[in-house]
Design a protein around this motif. Sequence first.
Motif, short mmCIF file in Angstrom:
data_model
loop_
_atom_site.label_atom_id
_atom_site.label_comp_id
_atom_site.label_asym_id
_atom_site.label_seq_id
_atom_site.Cartn_x
_atom_site.Cartn_y
_atom_site.Cartn_z
N ARG A 172 0.85 -1.19 0.00
CA ARG A 172 0.00 0.00 0.00
C ARG A 172 0.89 1.24 0.00
NH1 ARG A 172 -3.71 0.40 5.00
NH2 ARG A 172 -4.29 2.37 4.02
N LEU A 173 0.31 2.33 -0.45
CA LEU A 173 0.99 3.61 -0.32
C LEU A 173 0.93 4.03 1.14
CD1 LEU A 173 2.36 5.76 -2.13
CD2 LEU A 173 0.14 6.90 -2.26
N LEU A 174 2.01 4.59 1.65
CA LEU A 174 2.05 5.09 3.02
C LEU A 174 2.43 6.56 2.99
CD1 LEU A 174 1.95 4.58 6.10
CD2 LEU A 174 4.40 4.01 5.97
N VAL A 175 1.46 7.41 3.33
CA VAL A 175 1.66 8.87 3.37
C VAL A 175 1.14 9.32 4.74
CG1 VAL A 175 1.34 11.05 2.14
CG2 VAL A 175 1.11 8.89 0.91
N PRO A 176 1.89 9.10 5.81
CA PRO A 176 1.34 9.24 7.15
C PRO A 176 0.97 10.65 7.58
CG PRO A 176 3.70 8.74 7.23
CD PRO A 176 3.26 8.56 5.81
N HIS A 177 1.47 11.67 6.90
CA HIS A 177 1.15 13.03 7.34
C HIS A 177 -0.21 13.50 6.84
CE1 HIS A 177 2.91 13.79 3.37
NE2 HIS A 177 2.32 14.97 3.38
N LEU A 178 -0.87 12.71 5.98
CA LEU A 178 -2.21 13.02 5.50
C LEU A 178 -3.20 11.99 6.04
CD1 LEU A 178 -1.45 13.95 1.77
CD2 LEU A 178 -1.69 15.49 3.74
N TYR A 179 -4.50 12.32 5.98
CA TYR A 179 -5.50 11.33 6.37
C TYR A 179 -5.24 10.03 5.63
CZ TYR A 179 -8.62 14.48 9.01
OH TYR A 179 -9.17 15.32 9.95
N PHE A 180 -5.57 8.93 6.29
CA PHE A 180 -5.09 7.62 5.84
C PHE A 180 -5.74 7.14 4.54
CE2 PHE A 180 -3.67 3.19 7.21
CZ PHE A 180 -2.34 3.50 7.04
N TRP A 181 -6.85 7.77 4.09
CA TRP A 181 -7.37 7.34 2.80
C TRP A 181 -6.41 7.68 1.67
CZ3 TRP A 181 -9.51 12.36 3.88
CH2 TRP A 181 -9.50 13.26 2.80
N LYS A 182 -5.50 8.63 1.92
CA LYS A 182 -4.48 8.95 0.93
C LYS A 182 -3.39 7.87 0.86
CE LYS A 182 -6.00 13.04 -0.46
NZ LYS A 182 -6.31 13.36 -1.88
N SER A 183 -3.28 7.05 1.90
CA SER A 183 -2.34 5.92 1.89
C SER A 183 -3.03 4.73 1.23
CB SER A 183 -1.91 5.58 3.32
OG SER A 183 -1.17 6.64 3.89
N ALA A 184 -3.18 4.81 -0.08
CA ALA A 184 -4.05 3.91 -0.82
C ALA A 184 -3.67 2.44 -0.66
CB ALA A 184 -4.02 4.29 -2.30
#
Length: 206
Positions: free
Chosen positions: A157-169
């Motif tokens: 999965r994508l991990l973008v922890p500084h944004l809401y987790f739906w962005k961590s697709a």
Amino acid sequence: MRNSVRVSFISRGFHGRRDDDVDPKRLPPGQYETHDFPVLSAGPTPHTPLEEWTFSIVSGDDRKTWTWDELRAMPSEDVTADIHCVTRWSKFDTSWQGVSVDTLLEEVESDSPYVLAFCDGGYTTNLPLEDVSDGKAWVAYAYDGEPLEAEHGGPARLLVPHLYFWKSAKWVRGLELRDENDPGFWETYGYHSYGDPWREQRYAGD
């Protein structure tokens, strides 16, 4: 006016509450700490065999693609991060392993300022390039020392922890570099285009 959509959610494992002992510098407004790892999905969980799995960076007509073995052979990083879901739960000190998006982007040339993450199951989400570069995002394939389970977005999965987790697709299969910030799946249905938990950017207009 916010758009609305009827989605059949699968949700389990959420037992959280706002704790007055939690460091307010770590818990964004409107969030509750949980020690579980809730599962939220808007449809069936994809299961792509690893021998068929690939990850791609797409820039116009150019495409750079890695197989599962090729991705796993790339330099990996261990990441510890707090994560925050738009459904108001937060989980501290989560532990991941994966490949930095910076490492993948080194293989392509593009001046495009945005990316659209695309995934198994047809899910997409849009992000500024600056939010998935400079050490801010990873393609994560392990959680808490174990292979990432399918219900949490595995095999990767994508991990973008500084944004809401739906962005961590979940179930991510690639990033398409774009000149325009075209909305992804949830953004089309009224979620915020950016999704900063500290600014409570849950919905368009927030």
